[in-house]
Scaffold this active site. Sequence first.
Site, PDB file in Angstrom:
ATOM      1  N   ASP A 152       0.849  -1.289   0.093  1.00 30.33           N
ATOM      2  CA  ASP A 152       0.054  -0.064  -0.005  1.00 30.33           C
ATOM      3  C   ASP A 152       0.960   1.078  -0.119  1.00 30.33           C
ATOM      4  O   ASP A 152       2.050   1.266   0.474  1.00 30.33           O
ATOM      5  CB  ASP A 152      -0.868  -0.171   1.158  1.00 30.33           C
ATOM      6  CG  ASP A 152      -1.744   1.156   1.610  1.00 30.33           C
ATOM      7  OD1 ASP A 152      -2.498   1.585   0.486  1.00 30.33           O
ATOM      8  OD2 ASP A 152      -1.910   1.747   2.628  1.00 30.33           O
ATOM      9  N   LEU A 153       0.586   2.546  -0.463  1.00 31.70           N
ATOM     10  CA  LEU A 153       1.276   3.752  -0.466  1.00 31.70           C
ATOM     11  C   LEU A 153       0.865   4.301   0.734  1.00 31.70           C
ATOM     12  O   LEU A 153       2.131   4.579   1.455  1.00 31.70           O
ATOM     13  CB  LEU A 153       0.887   4.353  -1.774  1.00 31.70           C
ATOM     14  CG  LEU A 153       1.539   5.761  -2.149  1.00 31.70           C
ATOM     15  CD1 LEU A 153       2.944   5.345  -2.237  1.00 31.70           C
ATOM     16  CD2 LEU A 153       0.998   6.221  -3.470  1.00 31.70           C
ATOM     17  N   ASP A 154      -0.097   5.086   0.898  1.00 26.44           N
ATOM     18  CA  ASP A 154      -0.522   6.089   1.884  1.00 26.44           C
ATOM     19  C   ASP A 154      -0.541   5.370   3.160  1.00 26.44           C
ATOM     20  O   ASP A 154      -1.342   4.305   3.668  1.00 26.44           O
ATOM     21  CB  ASP A 154      -1.849   6.856   1.615  1.00 26.44           C
ATOM     22  CG  ASP A 154      -2.146   7.511   0.357  1.00 26.44           C
ATOM     23  OD1 ASP A 154      -1.341   8.414   0.267  1.00 26.44           O
ATOM     24  OD2 ASP A 154      -2.704   6.820  -0.537  1.00 26.44           O
TER      25      ASP A 154
ATOM     26  N   THR B  27       0.905  10.634   3.594  1.00 27.21           N
ATOM     27  CA  THR B  27       0.132  11.367   2.813  1.00 27.21           C
ATOM     28  C   THR B  27      -1.276  11.546   3.603  1.00 27.21           C
ATOM     29  O   THR B  27      -2.064  12.419   3.364  1.00 27.21           O
ATOM     30  CB  THR B  27      -0.303  11.058   1.514  1.00 27.21           C
ATOM     31  OG1 THR B  27      -0.527   9.393   1.608  1.00 27.21           O
ATOM     32  CG2 THR B  27       0.691  11.220   0.444  1.00 27.21           C
TER      33      THR B  27
ATOM     34  N   LYS C 129      -9.076   6.219   6.166  1.00 26.97           N
ATOM     35  CA  LYS C 129      -7.998   5.724   5.597  1.00 26.97           C
ATOM     36  C   LYS C 129      -7.904   4.319   4.785  1.00 26.97           C
ATOM     37  O   LYS C 129      -8.533   3.492   5.310  1.00 26.97           O
ATOM     38  CB  LYS C 129      -6.841   5.383   6.862  1.00 26.97           C
ATOM     39  CG  LYS C 129      -6.347   6.678   7.501  1.00 26.97           C
ATOM     40  CD  LYS C 129      -5.272   6.658   8.445  1.00 26.97           C
ATOM     41  CE  LYS C 129      -4.738   7.788   8.881  1.00 26.97           C
ATOM     42  NZ  LYS C 129      -3.795   7.433  10.193  1.00 26.97           N
TER      43      LYS C 129
ATOM     44  N   SER D  67      -2.566   0.467  -4.512  1.00 25.02           N
ATOM     45  CA  SER D  67      -2.961   1.487  -3.700  1.00 25.02           C
ATOM     46  C   SER D  67      -4.300   2.008  -4.375  1.00 25.02           C
ATOM     47  O   SER D  67      -4.359   1.823  -5.765  1.00 25.02           O
ATOM     48  CB  SER D  67      -2.065   2.686  -3.684  1.00 25.02           C
ATOM     49  OG  SER D  67      -2.669   3.938  -3.379  1.00 25.02           O
ATOM     50  N   ALA D  68      -5.216   2.429  -3.678  1.00 28.28           N
ATOM     51  CA  ALA D  68      -6.380   3.093  -4.235  1.00 28.28           C
ATOM     52  C   ALA D  68      -6.331   4.273  -4.875  1.00 28.28           C
ATOM     53  O   ALA D  68      -7.165   4.802  -5.439  1.00 28.28           O
ATOM     54  CB  ALA D  68      -7.381   2.977  -3.245  1.00 28.28           C
TER      55      ALA D  68
ATOM     56  N   LYS E 209     -10.751  -1.608  -1.712  1.00 28.76           N
ATOM     57  CA  LYS E 209     -10.223  -2.507  -0.623  1.00 28.76           C
ATOM     58  C   LYS E 209     -11.766  -2.279   0.275  1.00 28.76           C
ATOM     59  O   LYS E 209     -12.048  -1.155   0.402  1.00 28.76           O
ATOM     60  CB  LYS E 209      -9.275  -2.155   0.178  1.00 28.76           C
ATOM     61  CG  LYS E 209      -7.838  -2.159  -0.689  1.00 28.76           C
ATOM     62  CD  LYS E 209      -6.762  -1.271  -0.065  1.00 28.76           C
ATOM     63  CE  LYS E 209      -5.706  -1.398  -0.886  1.00 28.76           C
ATOM     64  NZ  LYS E 209      -4.365  -0.206  -0.594  1.00 28.76           N
TER      65      LYS E 209
ATOM     66  N   GLU F 294       0.443  -3.098   4.842  1.00 27.91           N
ATOM     67  CA  GLU F 294      -0.895  -2.241   4.636  1.00 27.91           C
ATOM     68  C   GLU F 294      -1.073  -1.276   6.135  1.00 27.91           C
ATOM     69  O   GLU F 294      -0.736  -2.250   7.162  1.00 27.91           O
ATOM     70  CB  GLU F 294      -2.311  -3.110   4.645  1.00 27.91           C
ATOM     71  CG  GLU F 294      -2.839  -3.189   3.452  1.00 27.91           C
ATOM     72  CD  GLU F 294      -3.473  -1.811   2.926  1.00 27.91           C
ATOM     73  OE1 GLU F 294      -3.447  -0.919   3.792  1.00 27.91           O
ATOM     74  OE2 GLU F 294      -3.758  -1.490   1.860  1.00 27.91           O
ATOM     75  N   ASP F 295      -1.357  -0.595   6.301  1.00 27.87           N
ATOM     76  CA  ASP F 295      -1.699   0.412   7.490  1.00 27.87           C
ATOM     77  C   ASP F 295      -3.204   0.394   7.843  1.00 27.87           C
ATOM     78  O   ASP F 295      -3.573   1.113   8.650  1.00 27.87           O
ATOM     79  CB  ASP F 295      -1.122   1.806   7.357  1.00 27.87           C
ATOM     80  CG  ASP F 295      -2.021   2.627   6.336  1.00 27.87           C
ATOM     81  OD1 ASP F 295      -2.319   2.159   5.309  1.00 27.87           O
ATOM     82  OD2 ASP F 295      -2.303   3.652   6.705  1.00 27.87           O
TER      83      ASP F 295
HETATM   84  C1  G6P Z   1      -5.591   5.677  -0.412  1.00 22.22           C
HETATM   85  C2  G6P Z   1      -5.798   6.566   0.729  1.00 22.22           C
HETATM   86  C3  G6P Z   1      -7.232   6.873   0.959  1.00 22.22           C
HETATM   87  C4  G6P Z   1      -7.535   7.779  -0.145  1.00 22.22           C
HETATM   88  C5  G6P Z   1      -7.648   6.772  -1.452  1.00 22.22           C
HETATM   89  C6  G6P Z   1      -7.851   7.417  -2.974  1.00 22.22           C
HETATM   90  O1  G6P Z   1      -6.214   4.385  -0.159  1.00 22.22           O
HETATM   91  O2  G6P Z   1      -5.369   5.746   1.963  1.00 22.22           O
HETATM   92  O3  G6P Z   1      -7.308   7.936   2.115  1.00 22.22           O
HETATM   93  O4  G6P Z   1      -8.863   8.176  -0.159  1.00 22.22           O
HETATM   94  O5  G6P Z   1      -6.162   6.429  -1.527  1.00 22.22           O
HETATM   95  O6  G6P Z   1      -6.814   8.740  -3.214  1.00 22.22           O
HETATM   96  P1  G6P Z   1      -6.891   9.366  -4.267  1.00 22.22           P
HETATM   97  O7  G6P Z   1      -5.590  10.190  -4.104  1.00 22.22           O
HETATM   98  O8  G6P Z   1      -7.163   8.656  -5.683  1.00 22.22           O
HETATM   99  O9  G6P Z   1      -7.999  10.712  -3.944  1.00 22.22           O
HETATM  100 MG    MG Z   2      -2.965   3.285   3.527  1.00 23.95          MG
END
Ligand code: G6P
Ligand code: MG
Length: 212
Positions: A11-13, A19, A47, A118-119, A149, A173-174
Amino acid sequence: MLEDMKGGLFDLDGVIVDTAKYHYLAWRRLANEIGIDFSEHDNERLKGVSRVRSLEIILEMANKEKAYSEAEKTEMMDRKNAWYVDYISKMDESEILPGAREYLTEIRSRGVKTALGSASKNSPMILDKLKITDLFDAIVDGNVVSKPKPDPEVFLKGAEALGLAPKDCVVFEDAQAGIEAGRRGGMHTVGIGPPDVLTDADICVKGLYELL
Ligand code: G6P
Ligand code: MG
Protein backbone atom coordinates in the site's frame (compact mmCIF):
# COMPACT_ATOMS: atom_id res chain seq x y z
CA MET A 1 6.58 -15.94 6.07
CA LEU A 2 8.85 -12.97 5.25
CA GLU A 3 11.76 -15.30 4.44
CA ASP A 4 9.64 -17.29 1.97
CA MET A 5 8.09 -14.22 0.34
CA LYS A 6 8.45 -14.10 -3.46
CA GLY A 7 6.43 -10.92 -3.92
CA GLY A 8 5.74 -7.86 -1.74
CA LEU A 9 2.50 -5.94 -2.36
CA PHE A 10 2.71 -2.48 -0.81
CA ASP A 11 0.00 0.00 0.00
CA LEU A 12 1.22 3.58 -0.51
CA ASP A 13 -0.49 6.02 1.88
CA GLY A 14 0.59 5.22 5.45
CA VAL A 15 3.08 2.52 4.45
CA ILE A 16 5.55 4.23 2.11
CA VAL A 17 4.58 7.86 2.66
CA ASP A 18 2.53 9.80 5.18
CA THR A 19 0.00 11.42 2.87
CA ALA A 20 -2.85 10.95 5.37
CA LYS A 21 -2.17 14.43 6.77
CA TYR A 22 -2.67 16.00 3.33
CA HIS A 23 -5.83 14.00 2.65
CA TYR A 24 -7.05 15.21 6.04
CA LEU A 25 -6.26 18.89 5.42
CA ALA A 26 -7.97 18.81 2.02
CA TRP A 27 -11.07 16.91 3.23
CA ARG A 28 -11.35 19.19 6.27
CA ARG A 29 -11.25 22.26 4.04
CA LEU A 30 -14.01 20.83 1.86
CA ALA A 31 -16.10 19.75 4.88
CA ASN A 32 -15.77 23.20 6.47
CA GLU A 33 -16.77 24.92 3.22
CA ILE A 34 -20.04 22.96 3.24
CA GLY A 35 -20.62 23.56 6.97
CA ILE A 36 -19.44 20.21 8.38
CA ASP A 37 -16.98 19.81 11.27
CA PHE A 38 -14.27 17.26 10.54
CA SER A 39 -11.70 16.20 13.11
CA GLU A 40 -8.48 14.22 12.88
CA HIS A 41 -10.31 11.44 14.71
CA ASP A 42 -13.02 11.40 12.00
CA ASN A 43 -10.25 11.18 9.40
CA GLU A 44 -9.25 7.72 10.69
CA ARG A 45 -12.35 6.35 8.98
CA LEU A 46 -11.09 7.54 5.58
CA LYS A 47 -7.78 5.68 5.63
CA GLY A 48 -7.53 3.20 2.77
CA VAL A 49 -11.00 4.16 1.57
CA SER A 50 -11.67 5.35 -2.01
CA ARG A 51 -12.26 9.00 -2.86
CA VAL A 52 -15.97 8.44 -3.57
CA ARG A 53 -16.50 6.54 -0.32
CA SER A 54 -14.54 9.16 1.64
CA LEU A 55 -16.97 11.88 0.56
CA GLU A 56 -19.94 9.64 1.37
CA ILE A 57 -18.59 9.04 4.90
CA ILE A 58 -18.16 12.79 5.51
CA LEU A 59 -21.68 13.55 4.27
CA GLU A 60 -23.13 10.66 6.33
CA MET A 61 -21.47 11.99 9.48
CA ALA A 62 -23.55 15.17 9.06
CA ASN A 63 -26.67 13.37 7.82
CA LYS A 64 -26.25 15.13 4.48
CA GLU A 65 -25.79 12.08 2.24
CA LYS A 66 -28.96 12.93 0.30
CA ALA A 67 -28.38 16.69 0.16
CA TYR A 68 -26.32 16.80 -3.04
CA SER A 69 -26.70 15.68 -6.65
CA GLU A 70 -24.12 13.40 -8.31
CA ALA A 71 -22.81 16.40 -10.26
CA GLU A 72 -22.35 18.37 -7.03
CA LYS A 73 -20.54 15.45 -5.39
CA THR A 74 -18.22 15.13 -8.38
CA GLU A 75 -17.46 18.84 -8.15
CA MET A 76 -16.72 18.49 -4.42
CA MET A 77 -14.33 15.57 -5.02
CA ASP A 78 -12.58 17.57 -7.75
CA ARG A 79 -12.27 20.56 -5.41
CA LYS A 80 -10.78 18.38 -2.66
CA ASN A 81 -8.42 16.67 -5.08
CA ALA A 82 -7.11 19.97 -6.44
CA TRP A 83 -6.09 21.01 -2.91
CA TYR A 84 -4.61 17.57 -2.24
CA VAL A 85 -2.58 17.66 -5.46
CA ASP A 86 -1.36 21.11 -4.49
CA TYR A 87 -0.01 19.66 -1.20
CA ILE A 88 1.60 16.59 -2.71
CA SER A 89 3.17 18.55 -5.55
CA LYS A 90 5.34 20.16 -2.87
CA MET A 91 6.44 16.82 -1.36
CA ASP A 92 9.97 15.57 -1.62
CA GLU A 93 12.05 12.52 -0.69
CA SER A 94 12.23 13.60 2.97
CA GLU A 95 8.59 12.48 3.32
CA ILE A 96 9.27 8.81 2.62
CA LEU A 97 8.43 6.94 5.84
CA PRO A 98 11.43 5.58 7.82
CA GLY A 99 12.86 2.39 6.37
CA ALA A 100 10.52 2.23 3.35
CA ARG A 101 13.12 2.85 0.65
CA GLU A 102 15.69 0.69 2.47
CA TYR A 103 13.28 -2.23 2.92
CA LEU A 104 12.15 -2.18 -0.72
CA THR A 105 15.78 -2.04 -1.86
CA GLU A 106 16.80 -4.87 0.47
CA ILE A 107 14.10 -7.33 -0.55
CA ARG A 108 14.62 -6.56 -4.26
CA SER A 109 18.32 -7.28 -3.86
CA ARG A 110 17.41 -10.82 -2.76
CA GLY A 111 15.11 -11.36 -5.76
CA VAL A 112 11.73 -10.50 -4.23
CA LYS A 113 9.39 -8.81 -6.74
CA THR A 114 7.51 -5.70 -5.63
CA ALA A 115 4.18 -4.16 -6.62
CA LEU A 116 2.30 -1.13 -5.46
CA GLY A 117 -1.32 -1.79 -4.45
CA SER A 118 -3.03 1.52 -3.73
CA ALA A 119 -6.51 2.96 -4.14
CA SER A 120 -5.05 6.35 -4.98
CA LYS A 121 -5.35 7.81 -8.46
CA ASN A 122 -2.51 10.13 -7.50
CA SER A 123 -0.03 7.26 -6.92
CA PRO A 124 2.07 7.85 -10.10
CA MET A 125 2.65 11.48 -9.17
CA ILE A 126 3.60 10.64 -5.56
CA LEU A 127 6.06 7.92 -6.63
CA ASP A 128 7.56 10.35 -9.11
CA LYS A 129 7.93 13.11 -6.50
CA LEU A 130 9.61 10.69 -4.08
CA LYS A 131 11.75 9.26 -6.90
CA ILE A 132 10.84 5.67 -6.00
CA THR A 133 8.94 4.57 -9.14
CA ASP A 134 11.89 2.31 -10.02
CA LEU A 135 11.50 0.33 -6.80
CA PHE A 136 8.35 -1.35 -8.14
CA ASP A 137 8.05 -4.06 -10.81
CA ALA A 138 4.33 -3.31 -11.17
CA ILE A 139 2.00 -0.48 -10.22
CA VAL A 140 -1.64 -1.25 -9.47
CA ASP A 141 -3.52 1.87 -8.35
CA GLY A 142 -6.87 3.65 -8.35
CA ASN A 143 -6.58 4.23 -12.08
CA VAL A 144 -6.84 0.52 -12.91
CA VAL A 145 -8.85 -0.91 -10.01
CA SER A 146 -12.65 -0.79 -9.93
CA LYS A 147 -13.46 -2.44 -6.60
CA PRO A 148 -12.17 -0.69 -3.46
CA LYS A 149 -10.49 -2.52 -0.56
CA PRO A 150 -11.56 -4.69 1.30
CA ASP A 151 -12.19 -6.28 -2.10
CA PRO A 152 -8.98 -8.17 -2.96
CA GLU A 153 -8.90 -6.95 -6.60
CA VAL A 154 -5.98 -4.53 -6.13
CA PHE A 155 -3.70 -7.19 -4.63
CA LEU A 156 -4.84 -10.01 -6.93
CA LYS A 157 -3.93 -7.78 -9.88
CA GLY A 158 -0.59 -7.05 -8.23
CA ALA A 159 0.27 -10.75 -7.74
CA GLU A 160 -0.82 -11.46 -11.32
CA ALA A 161 1.33 -8.61 -12.68
CA LEU A 162 4.31 -10.12 -10.84
CA GLY A 163 3.47 -13.59 -12.19
CA LEU A 164 3.13 -14.99 -8.67
CA ALA A 165 0.56 -17.02 -6.74
CA PRO A 166 -1.17 -15.03 -3.95
CA LYS A 167 0.16 -17.44 -1.29
CA ASP A 168 3.72 -16.47 -2.25
CA CYS A 169 2.96 -12.77 -1.70
CA VAL A 170 2.90 -10.61 1.41
CA VAL A 171 0.67 -7.54 1.68
CA PHE A 172 1.96 -4.52 3.64
CA GLU A 173 -0.93 -2.35 4.84
CA ASP A 174 -1.79 0.32 7.41
CA ALA A 175 -5.59 0.06 7.01
CA GLN A 176 -7.87 -2.68 8.30
CA ALA A 177 -9.69 -2.68 4.92
CA GLY A 178 -6.35 -3.41 3.23
CA ILE A 179 -5.48 -6.26 5.62
CA GLU A 180 -8.89 -7.77 4.92
CA ALA A 181 -8.29 -7.37 1.15
CA GLY A 182 -4.99 -9.25 1.48
CA ARG A 183 -6.52 -12.03 3.54
CA ARG A 184 -9.43 -12.41 1.12
CA GLY A 185 -6.93 -12.54 -1.74
CA GLY A 186 -5.04 -15.42 -0.09
CA MET A 187 -1.89 -13.45 0.76
CA HIS A 188 0.03 -13.16 4.01
CA THR A 189 -0.35 -9.78 5.72
CA VAL A 190 1.88 -7.38 7.62
CA GLY A 191 0.03 -4.62 9.46
CA ILE A 192 1.83 -1.29 9.73
CA GLY A 193 0.35 0.18 12.90
CA PRO A 194 -1.12 -0.85 16.25
CA PRO A 195 -2.06 -4.56 16.61
CA ASP A 196 -5.26 -3.63 18.45
CA VAL A 197 -6.45 -1.79 15.30
CA LEU A 198 -5.05 -4.19 12.68
CA THR A 199 -6.38 -7.22 14.50
CA ASP A 200 -6.48 -9.53 11.48
CA ALA A 201 -2.88 -9.05 10.30
CA ASP A 202 -0.50 -12.03 10.55
CA ILE A 203 2.06 -9.76 12.20
CA CYS A 204 2.20 -6.05 13.04
CA VAL A 205 5.11 -3.62 13.04
CA LYS A 206 5.29 0.12 13.68
CA GLY A 207 6.96 0.80 10.34
CA LEU A 208 8.99 -0.93 7.63
CA TYR A 209 12.15 0.12 9.48
CA GLU A 210 11.41 -2.61 12.04
CA LEU A 211 11.85 -5.25 9.33
CA LEU A 212 15.35 -4.17 8.31
C1 G6P B 1 -5.60 5.72 -0.39
C2 G6P B 1 -5.78 6.55 0.87
C3 G6P B 1 -7.19 7.05 0.99
C4 G6P B 1 -7.60 7.76 -0.29
C5 G6P B 1 -7.48 6.84 -1.48
C6 G6P B 1 -7.83 7.51 -2.80
O1 G6P B 1 -6.22 4.49 -0.21
O2 G6P B 1 -5.45 5.79 2.02
O3 G6P B 1 -7.28 7.90 2.10
O4 G6P B 1 -8.93 8.23 -0.20
O5 G6P B 1 -6.14 6.37 -1.55
O6 G6P B 1 -6.87 8.47 -3.08
P1 G6P B 1 -6.94 9.56 -4.21
O7 G6P B 1 -5.56 10.17 -4.21
O8 G6P B 1 -7.23 8.88 -5.51
O9 G6P B 1 -8.01 10.52 -3.85
MG1 MG C 1 -2.88 3.10 3.49
